[in-house]
Design a protein around this motif. Structure first.
Motif, PDB file in Angstrom:
ATOM      1  N   LEU A  32      24.602  -1.241  11.997  1.00 41.22           N
ATOM      2  CA  LEU A  32      24.648  -1.177  10.530  1.00 41.22           C
ATOM      3  C   LEU A  32      24.490   0.248  10.041  1.00 41.22           C
ATOM      4  CD1 LEU A  32      22.576  -4.322   9.514  1.00 41.22           C
ATOM      5  CD2 LEU A  32      25.017  -3.966   9.293  1.00 41.22           C
ATOM      6  N   ILE A  33      23.673   1.047  10.746  1.00 44.23           N
ATOM      7  CA  ILE A  33      23.513   2.441  10.331  1.00 44.23           C
ATOM      8  C   ILE A  33      24.780   3.227  10.659  1.00 44.23           C
ATOM      9  CG2 ILE A  33      22.144   4.541  10.600  1.00 44.23           C
ATOM     10  CD1 ILE A  33      19.829   2.845  11.465  1.00 44.23           C
ATOM     11  N   ALA A  34      25.342   2.966  11.858  1.00 42.81           N
ATOM     12  CA  ALA A  34      26.430   3.812  12.338  1.00 42.81           C
ATOM     13  C   ALA A  34      27.807   3.289  11.948  1.00 42.81           C
ATOM     14  CB  ALA A  34      26.336   3.945  13.852  1.00 42.81           C
ATOM     15  N   ALA A  44      21.978   9.753  12.466  1.00 42.33           N
ATOM     16  CA  ALA A  44      20.884   8.930  11.934  1.00 42.33           C
ATOM     17  C   ALA A  44      20.576   7.782  12.887  1.00 42.33           C
ATOM     18  CB  ALA A  44      21.259   8.390  10.559  1.00 42.33           C
ATOM     19  N   ALA A  45      21.627   7.133  13.406  1.00 39.57           N
ATOM     20  CA  ALA A  45      21.407   6.004  14.313  1.00 39.57           C
ATOM     21  C   ALA A  45      20.695   6.468  15.586  1.00 39.57           C
ATOM     22  CB  ALA A  45      22.737   5.351  14.662  1.00 39.57           C
ATOM     23  N   GLY A 110      21.461   9.284   6.228  1.00 43.20           N
ATOM     24  CA  GLY A 110      22.684   9.081   6.980  1.00 43.20           C
ATOM     25  C   GLY A 110      23.287   7.697   6.865  1.00 43.20           C
ATOM     26  N   SER A 111      22.502   6.726   6.352  1.00 38.50           N
ATOM     27  CA  SER A 111      23.013   5.356   6.339  1.00 38.50           C
ATOM     28  C   SER A 111      23.471   4.964   4.937  1.00 38.50           C
ATOM     29  CB  SER A 111      21.913   4.401   6.818  1.00 38.50           C
ATOM     30  OG  SER A 111      20.727   4.668   6.129  1.00 38.50           O
ATOM     31  N   PRO A 112      24.398   3.971   4.831  1.00 33.21           N
ATOM     32  CA  PRO A 112      24.852   3.526   3.508  1.00 33.21           C
ATOM     33  C   PRO A 112      23.724   2.883   2.698  1.00 33.21           C
ATOM     34  CG  PRO A 112      25.790   2.181   5.277  1.00 33.21           C
ATOM     35  CD  PRO A 112      25.103   3.317   5.918  1.00 33.21           C
ATOM     36  N   LEU A 113      23.940   2.704   1.380  1.00 33.07           N
ATOM     37  CA  LEU A 113      22.852   2.247   0.504  1.00 33.07           C
ATOM     38  C   LEU A 113      22.305   0.871   0.884  1.00 33.07           C
ATOM     39  CD1 LEU A 113      24.119   3.562  -2.923  1.00 33.07           C
ATOM     40  CD2 LEU A 113      21.909   4.055  -1.921  1.00 33.07           C
ATOM     41  N   THR A 114      23.202  -0.054   1.256  1.00 33.72           N
ATOM     42  CA  THR A 114      22.710  -1.393   1.601  1.00 33.72           C
ATOM     43  C   THR A 114      21.880  -1.362   2.881  1.00 33.72           C
ATOM     44  OG1 THR A 114      24.953  -1.664   2.421  1.00 33.72           O
ATOM     45  CG2 THR A 114      24.384  -2.840   0.430  1.00 33.72           C
ATOM     46  N   THR A 115      22.346  -0.584   3.874  1.00 28.70           N
ATOM     47  CA  THR A 115      21.551  -0.440   5.097  1.00 28.70           C
ATOM     48  C   THR A 115      20.241   0.281   4.796  1.00 28.70           C
ATOM     49  OG1 THR A 115      23.638  -0.221   6.255  1.00 28.70           O
ATOM     50  CG2 THR A 115      21.668   0.284   7.492  1.00 28.70           C
ATOM     51  N   GLY A 116      20.297   1.238   3.866  1.00 29.37           N
ATOM     52  CA  GLY A 116      19.079   1.929   3.457  1.00 29.37           C
ATOM     53  C   GLY A 116      18.066   0.949   2.890  1.00 29.37           C
TER      54      GLY A 116
END
Length: 327
Positions: A32-34, A44-45, A110-116
């Motif tokens: 999900l991060i990558a 980030a991952a 580094g991760s998208p907002l939903t993953t954040g």
């Protein structure tokens, strides 16, 4: 897999089961991060994987030390002082408490907002439950020191950030400080603080995801997209900062009260003053989002109004995260 790992850790009594749940959790969030395949996302991952693996190993090590000395694998009966110290540092690494906080802003950036959102709420749930279950045997002095330094560093390092995700990461570190300071005295307050923090952070992240804003300069031009949502973002951010008539004030109020009962008034004063640092950057976010109009001397693009009605979950979360205390 995320839900599975979380439930295994939450419902386990044996240290090995808790460790297995945490590992499943870590491996499940990595794709999900990558998922954007951007170099920063991959970085980030990798950072996330390394810190979480180290933290899980430390946790396993502490429980093995405890089992070695006491013959006890039960989570609630962690009695050996060395393993208590190692466990505290392992959970601090898992959660991103100071002095193990460096990975968290980087990973969130580094991760998208939903993953954040997942990273700053659900991924903190399993370590929090372990914290809760072992809170009676941990060292209160160490916890208090970590908590106050988390509140301080979370406030100071968030002051000159312009990336919204990093600001939210530092706000998360500050909130974790508030949760940690009380866990040795009244763990139920820690959980209350955690739940309300999840509500407010979810509201903020989902709002930002709707208006697709990731840094302060883009936040200034987004008011045309969803004006009412932007106006509510002001209240949600102030609630995160913990201003009195809003929801975010409940845990702060109760924690200060409990600390005063425990004769820790100086600590309560310190952590309250340190939360003013956080208030500054929340105010700046709110200022950029709702109070400023961008300068009209340059030609900038006005964003189109979003046609879809506001998501029901965002509406409910925003309402709850501002109006629980008045109700």
């Amino acid at each position: 897999s995320l839900i599975l790992g979380t439930s295994i850790t939450i419902s386990s009594n044996h240290w090995i089961m808790a460790w297995a749940g945490l590992e499943i959790n870590t491996l499940a969030i990595l794709p999900l991060i990558a998922q954007s395949h951007h170099p920063r996302a991959i970085e980030a991952a990798t950072k996330y994987f390394l810190t979480q693996a180290a933290a899980s190993t430390l946790m396993l090590f502490s429980s093995m030390t405890n089992a070695w000395y006491t013959g006890q694998w039960d989570i609630a009966q962690l009695t050996h002082p060395t393993s208590c110290l190692i466990l505290t540092s392992a959970i601090a690494m898992k959660l991103g408490l100071v002095p193990f906080h460096f990975w968290f802003p980087e990973v969130l950036q580094g991760s998208p907002l939903t993953t954040g959102l997942l990273l700053s709420t659900i991924m903190k749930f399993p370590p929090m439950t372990l914290f809760y279950m072992t809170s009676h045997s941990l060292n209160p002095t160490l916890l208090t020191c970590m908590a106050v330094s988390s509140a301080a560093l979370g406030g100071w390092m968030g002051l000159n950030q312009t990336q919204i995700r990093k600001i939210l990461a530092f706000s998360s570190i500050t909130h974790l400080g508030w949760m940690t300071i009380i866990i040795a005295y009244n763990p139920k307050l820690t959980l209350l603080n955690f739940y309300l923090y999840i509500l407010m952070t979810a509201a903020t992240f989902l709002t930002l995801n709707t208006i697709k804003a990731t840094k302060l300069s883009t936040l200034m031009t987004t008011w045309t997209k969803a004006p009412s949502l932007n106006a509510m973002l002001l209240l949600t951010l102030l609630s995160l900062a913990g201003l009195p008539p809003l929801t975010g004030f409940i845990p702060k109020w109760l924690i200060i009260q409990e600390l005063t009962k425990q004769n820790m008034a100086p600590m309560a004063t310190m952590i309250s003053l340190l939360s003013l640092l956080g208030l500054f950057f929340y105010l700046r976010l709110a200022y950029c989002a709702t109070i400023t109009l961008p300068p009209h001397t340059t030609n900038h693009m006005k964003q189109w109004h979003i046609n879809k009605p506001t998501n029901t979950s965002i509406a409910i979360l925003t309402t709850v995260s501002t109006l629980l205390l008045p109700i």
